[in-house]
Design an enzyme around this catalytic site. Structure first.
Site, mmCIF file in Angstrom:
data_model
loop_
_atom_site.group_PDB
_atom_site.id
_atom_site.type_symbol
_atom_site.label_atom_id
_atom_site.label_comp_id
_atom_site.label_asym_id
_atom_site.label_seq_id
_atom_site.Cartn_x
_atom_site.Cartn_y
_atom_site.Cartn_z
ATOM 1 N N CYS A 1 29.362 30.347 41.954
ATOM 2 C CA CYS A 1 30.133 29.399 41.187
ATOM 3 C C CYS A 1 29.441 28.040 41.010
ATOM 4 O O CYS A 1 29.424 27.515 39.922
ATOM 5 C CB CYS A 1 31.472 29.226 41.879
ATOM 6 N N ARG B 1 35.635 23.991 42.440
ATOM 7 C CA ARG B 1 35.463 25.130 41.549
ATOM 8 C C ARG B 1 35.915 26.432 42.197
ATOM 9 O O ARG B 1 36.043 27.455 41.523
ATOM 10 C CB ARG B 1 33.991 25.239 41.132
ATOM 11 N N TRP C 1 31.422 32.427 44.518
ATOM 12 C CA TRP C 1 32.737 33.040 44.276
ATOM 13 C C TRP C 1 32.467 34.480 43.918
ATOM 14 O O TRP C 1 31.780 34.770 42.939
ATOM 15 C CB TRP C 1 33.457 32.305 43.150
ATOM 16 N N ASN D 1 23.878 31.625 38.921
ATOM 17 C CA ASN D 1 25.217 31.732 38.354
ATOM 18 C C ASN D 1 25.139 32.640 37.135
ATOM 19 O O ASN D 1 24.197 32.545 36.345
ATOM 20 C CB ASN D 1 25.753 30.365 37.906
ATOM 21 N N GLY D 2 26.139 33.485 36.955
ATOM 22 C CA GLY D 2 26.164 34.360 35.788
ATOM 23 C C GLY D 2 26.340 35.802 36.202
ATOM 24 O O GLY D 2 26.680 36.127 37.346
ATOM 25 N N GLU E 1 53.309 28.649 31.017
ATOM 26 C CA GLU E 1 52.461 27.760 31.796
ATOM 27 C C GLU E 1 53.080 27.475 33.159
ATOM 28 O O GLU E 1 52.379 27.430 34.180
ATOM 29 C CB GLU E 1 52.216 26.466 31.027
ATOM 30 N N LYS F 1 51.316 28.360 36.774
ATOM 31 C CA LYS F 1 51.094 27.383 37.846
ATOM 32 C C LYS F 1 51.672 27.871 39.175
ATOM 33 O O LYS F 1 51.047 27.737 40.223
ATOM 34 C CB LYS F 1 51.721 26.032 37.473
ATOM 35 N N GLU G 1 49.532 30.717 40.555
ATOM 36 C CA GLU G 1 48.185 30.278 40.917
ATOM 37 C C GLU G 1 48.129 29.662 42.318
ATOM 38 O O GLU G 1 47.230 29.971 43.102
ATOM 39 C CB GLU G 1 47.673 29.233 39.917
ATOM 40 N N HIS H 1 65.860 43.414 26.778
ATOM 41 C CA HIS H 1 64.882 44.467 26.518
ATOM 42 C C HIS H 1 64.059 44.809 27.752
ATOM 43 O O HIS H 1 62.935 45.307 27.630
ATOM 44 C CB HIS H 1 63.974 44.060 25.358
ATOM 45 N N LYS I 1 37.458 27.100 39.153
ATOM 46 C CA LYS I 1 37.884 26.094 38.178
ATOM 47 C C LYS I 1 37.342 26.393 36.797
ATOM 48 O O LYS I 1 38.050 26.323 35.807
ATOM 49 C CB LYS I 1 37.428 24.705 38.642
#
Length: 607
Positions: A2, A27, A75, A99-100, A481, A485, A488, A504, A602
């Protein structure tokens, strides 16, 4: 992924690496490590699982000093969280951080296994073995890295050291961000400028395909075609102290309380009398906006919810068709793009991999122009888009986005206005929206006054494992949203539904143990939502209603949080605030890591 840091200097860089890694903790990561090198001791590496405190403890017993060094917070993507999978990776003469995602790592691993013993499960380790193999053919570190990266498929930000060249580092960038910090007879590298602010405010941003050779007194760069280039030097105005928590317990709480200011900053200089100026999008704005016939928005996560909110505004206020797509889905579809479609990409970091991929393929897909709504001026997305609208949220450290989301909504409303007056928006409606924008900081301040009441309310959620959020119209993406939150940072399973969908399916979940949170502004759908609330009550559900409408009766089944702020079309922004506070206080009570929730990063710079 990360976080990457590195340094080439004439002093011991171990402390610089650790400070840089500490500034990248936001992050998200599961392990960390550093490698340093000097002419006397060669390459040395120290790694540890968990938080940086464990790495610091390891370094007390086994120092890792040197004038050239690299560090990484990992990460997990390929391979479980474990010390053997932590970066940096080393193999005989080389050490690197990455990274990647290397998409052809399986093929490379099979080719390398007869010659190398693999320590990790990562895709990154194949790169260090590739470097060792390529060194047999001779050449400098730069030559070896150049030959090696031609064999990689995927994305990477790389920093590489070689024992035989103790005063050098080579870095390369393809698909993952990398920045070079410029000091006095020393250079630094990082995946984020926040890592380097204590040592420099001068930065060079590598572009796609760039490779650079760094010594303490020399920096040379080449582009993807192998041509020597010079990249622009940028001076950051970010105050390193502004990235601290101040008197707040967590970054998230600090960033929630910064919203009145950053919302005002996002409007600063963009509201002239009763109008929003086209020039907020730059000199090319008129040509871009005059050709717009419809809008497509691509984004991920919280930014996607901002786009969903803006869709209501574009269609109801501006009178222009608008479609919103999850970027990770759109990039792999073959959509039919009508003529005159403007693509708007939204990202806090400007490095979100899926959204960036959509932007870079936009012209091929058929979009006539592109616009980025972003918070980081130096990001890839800002550089690649035809037009840019900055959100001015400032550094956001908490993984769960708060002020970035609300400033995205403000920026999108500004855009709705400049587009809308080319369609159905009257001067009177524009003036009304401008006045609402001017009043927004004060309305957010008023919403924050409910913090203590929401903190008490949070006690009802401590022992819950599920929650249901409801909304209609623009309240629906706000509910989405709010659910995001809560899940998370408190790890409570939370889902949002358009309230009209209760019958439904979701109504089957409702009983006395299921908290139901309703977003209920005074708009044209208020009475409809009241009926949905009655459906929940009839099934014994426990309701928590956030409303600016006082004529709602409380009882043992229904708790009302009266926001008492009438923000008009900007109600989605104001109603977001109490949901952020609710998630924060529930997470604190449950004892989770508010700023660095498990398994999350992040900035999502890989698929």
């Amino acid at each position: 992924m990360c976080g990457i840091v590195g340094a080439v200097a004439q002093r011991n860089v171990a402390a610089v690496l650790l400070e840089g890694l500490s500034r990248l903790e936001y992050r998200g990561y599961d392990s960390a490590g550093i490698s340093c090198m000097d002419a006397e001791h060669g390459l040395r590496r120290t790694r540890a699982m968990g938080k940086l405190v464990h790495l610091r403890q390891r370094l007390e017993g086994q120092p890792c000093d040197g004038f050239v060094g690299i560090g990484h917070t990992r990460w997990a993507t390929h391979g479980v969280p474990a010390e053997r999978n932590a970066h940096p990776h080393q193999c005989e003469s080389f050490a690197l951080v990455h990274n990647g995602i290397i998409e052809n790592h399986d093929v490379l691993r099979v080719m390398q296994q007869p010659r190398h013993d693999f320590e990790s499960q990562t895709d990154s380790e194949v790169i260090v073995h590739l470097l060792q193999d390529e060194s047999v053919a001779g050449g400098s570190l730069l030559d070896i890295v150049r030959r090696s990266i031609t064999q990689l498929n995927g994305s990477y930000a790389l920093a590489v050291m070689r024992a035989e060249e103790p005063d050098s580092m080579v870095v390369a960038r393809q698909g993952s961000p990398l920045v070079i910090g410029v000091g006095i007879n020393e250079y630094f590298i990082a995946s984020d400028i926040l890592a380097l602010l204590p040592v420099t405010n001068r930065f060079i941003y590598l572009e796609e395909g760039d490779i650079a050779h760094i010594t303490h007194d020399c920096l040379r760069m080449w582009n993807s075609a192998g041509e020597a280039v010079e990249r622009t030097m940028n001076e950051s105005t970010i105050n390193p102290e502004s990235v601290g928590k101040g008197d707040y317990r967590h970054f998230m709480l600090k960033e929630i309380y910064e919203q009145p200011k950053v919302v005002a900053d996002t409007c600063e200089g963009r509201l002239i009398n009763h109008r929003v100026m086209d020039e907020i999008l730059g000199p090319q704005a008129k040509g871009m906006l005059d050709g717009v016939k419809q809008i497509h928005i691509a984004a991920c996560g919280t930014s996607y919810h901002a786009g969903l909110t803006a869709r209501y505004w574009f269609e109801e206020l501006a009178g222009i068709p608008c479609r919103v797509e999850i970027a990770s889905e759109l990039r792999y579809r073959n959509p039919v793009i009508p003529q005159g479609t403007l693509l708007i990409v939204i990202s806090q970091s400007g490095e979100t991999a899926d959204t960036l991929a959509v932007l870079r393929n936009a012209k091929t897909m058929g979009y006539f122009s592109t616009l980025a709504v972003c918070n980081v001026p130096e990001s890839s997305m800002v550089r690649d888009a035809d037009g840019v609208l900055m959100t001015r949220a400032g550094p956001e450290v908490g993984v769960a986005s708060t002020k970035a989301f609300t400033t995205q909504l403000v920026a999108l409303m500004l855009l709705v206005i400049v587009v809308g007056r080319r369609f159905t928006m009257s001067a009177e409606r524009e003036a009304s929206l401008v006045e609402q924008l001017r009043n927004l900081p004060a309305n957010i301040e008023a919403a924050l006054q409910h913090d203590d009441a929401i903190a008490l309310l949070a006690n009802d959620f401590v022992d819950k494992n599920n929650a249901l959020f409801l909304g209609r119209g623009t309240g629906y993406p706000v509910a989405m949203e709010g659910a995001l939150k809560l899940k998370e940072i408190s790890y409570i399973h939370a889902e949002a539904y358009a309230a009209g969908e209760l019958k439904h399916g979701p109504l089957a979940l409702v009983d006395e143990s299921m908290p139901v949170i309703a977003v209920m502004p005074s708009d044209g759908l208020l009475e409809k939502l009241k009926s949905n609330i009655a459906e929940v009550k009839a099934r014994g559900g426990r309701l928590y209603v956030f409303s600016d409408h006082s004529n709602i009766e409380q009882d043992e089944q229904l708790r009302l949080i009266n926001i008492d702020v009438h923000a008009g079309e900007l109600a989605p922004i104001v109603f977001t605030i109490p949901l952020q506070l609710l998630s924060y206080h529930v997470a604190v009570l449950r004892g989770t890591d508010v700023d660095q929730p498990r398994n999350l990063a992040k900035s999502v710079t890989v698929e």
